[in-house]
Scaffold this motif. Structure first.
Motif, short mmCIF file in Angstrom:
data_model
loop_
_atom_site.label_atom_id
_atom_site.label_comp_id
_atom_site.label_asym_id
_atom_site.label_seq_id
_atom_site.Cartn_x
_atom_site.Cartn_y
_atom_site.Cartn_z
N ASP A 79 0.85 -1.19 0.00
CA ASP A 79 0.00 0.00 0.00
C ASP A 79 0.89 1.25 0.00
O ASP A 79 1.62 1.50 0.96
CB ASP A 79 -0.91 -0.01 1.23
CG ASP A 79 -1.90 1.14 1.25
OD1 ASP A 79 -1.64 2.18 0.61
OD2 ASP A 79 -2.93 1.00 1.94
N ILE A 81 0.23 4.32 0.43
CA ILE A 81 -0.09 5.27 1.51
C ILE A 81 0.62 4.85 2.79
O ILE A 81 1.21 5.69 3.49
CB ILE A 81 -1.61 5.39 1.71
CG1 ILE A 81 -2.25 6.00 0.46
CG2 ILE A 81 -1.94 6.21 2.96
CD1 ILE A 81 -3.76 5.96 0.45
N VAL A 82 0.59 3.56 3.11
CA VAL A 82 1.27 3.06 4.30
C VAL A 82 2.78 3.29 4.17
O VAL A 82 3.44 3.77 5.10
CB VAL A 82 0.95 1.58 4.55
CG1 VAL A 82 1.80 1.02 5.70
CG2 VAL A 82 -0.53 1.38 4.84
N ASP A 84 4.32 5.51 2.36
CA ASP A 84 4.56 6.94 2.48
C ASP A 84 4.49 7.39 3.94
O ASP A 84 5.27 8.23 4.38
CB ASP A 84 3.57 7.73 1.62
CG ASP A 84 3.96 9.20 1.53
OD1 ASP A 84 5.13 9.49 1.22
OD2 ASP A 84 3.07 10.05 1.80
N ASN A 85 3.56 6.81 4.70
CA ASN A 85 3.45 7.14 6.13
C ASN A 85 4.69 6.70 6.90
O ASN A 85 5.11 7.36 7.85
CB ASN A 85 2.19 6.53 6.74
CG ASN A 85 0.95 7.30 6.35
OD1 ASN A 85 1.01 8.50 6.06
ND2 ASN A 85 -0.18 6.62 6.33
N THR A 88 7.21 9.40 6.08
CA THR A 88 6.86 10.65 6.76
C THR A 88 7.30 10.59 8.22
O THR A 88 7.79 11.57 8.77
CB THR A 88 5.34 10.90 6.68
OG1 THR A 88 4.97 10.98 5.30
CG2 THR A 88 4.95 12.18 7.38
N SER A 118 -1.12 0.19 11.44
CA SER A 118 -1.37 0.16 9.99
C SER A 118 -2.02 -1.13 9.51
O SER A 118 -2.67 -1.15 8.48
CB SER A 118 -0.06 0.37 9.22
OG SER A 118 0.50 1.60 9.53
#
Length: 194
Positions: A79, A81-82, A84-85, A88, A118
């Motif tokens: 994923d 988004i995960v 990228d998190n 971050t 997550s």
């Protein structure tokens, strides 16, 4: 000559030898962390884990208080988004951590907490318990089998294999201890194998 001194935990396992270069006599002075009587064998304490002892020096210390186990903690999903998190938060998506008795490094715990969050897991300790149990399960032999082989074939097994078995035994003992401690904290069934 310092390399000729054997390693052993002494009266205080946290007190290590010290070596300082003395330019006035063009020598390195090494001070033992313990007292030794005249005629006794002198030991030094490296203060290092068995992974380092085994791969850098070719030995392991039984019940090493400085020991740790290398454990891979990774997000197995894809994923974006995960992932990228993770970035971050400046957390590694895939990392290896040296876990010690009762001491989980802050970064390892941060990764575990984020992974649990997550992936919908209950908590970081449950996830760590499963990672450790999985690492133990991947060994092709049990601790009991390894200990039996060491005991029965003391003079038959080649020294290289004996060293590897000693390392594996210490690692398995530490993994079991950490798995069982986490299991108690989580109220999980206790394992009974050796």
């Amino acid at each position: 000559l310092l390399d000729a001194i054997n390693c052993k935990e002494l009266s205080d396992p946290n007190r290590l030898h010290t070596s300082v270069r003395d330019v006035s006599v063009n020598a390195v002075l090494t001070r033992s962390p313990d007292d030794f009587a005249t005629g006794d064998q002198v030991f030094e304490n490296y203060g290092s884990d068995n992974h380092n002892n085994f791969f850098a020096h070719g030995f392991t210390l039984p019940n090493n208080s400085h020991d740790c186990v290398k454990v891979r903690i990774a997000y197995e999903g894809s994923d974006p988004i995960v992932i990228d998190n993770f970035r971050t938060r400046r957390l590694p998506v895939n990392s290896v951590h040296c876990l010690r008795r009762g001491k989980i490094p802050n970064q390892a715990m941060a990764v575990l907490q984020f992974l649990a969050q997550s992936t919908g897991r209950a908590n970081a300790n449950e996830m760590l318990h499963d990672i450790i149990a999985d690492k133990l399960a991947k060994y092709p032999t049990t601790l009991a089998e390894d200990l039996s082989e060491l005991k029965q074939s003391r003079f038959i097994v080649r020294w290289e294999k004996r060293l590897a078995l000693e390392f594996i035994v210490e690692e398995k003992k530490l993994l079991r201890e950490m798995r069982d401690d986490l299991g108690k904290q989580l109220g999980l069934h206790q394992h009974t194998e050796l």
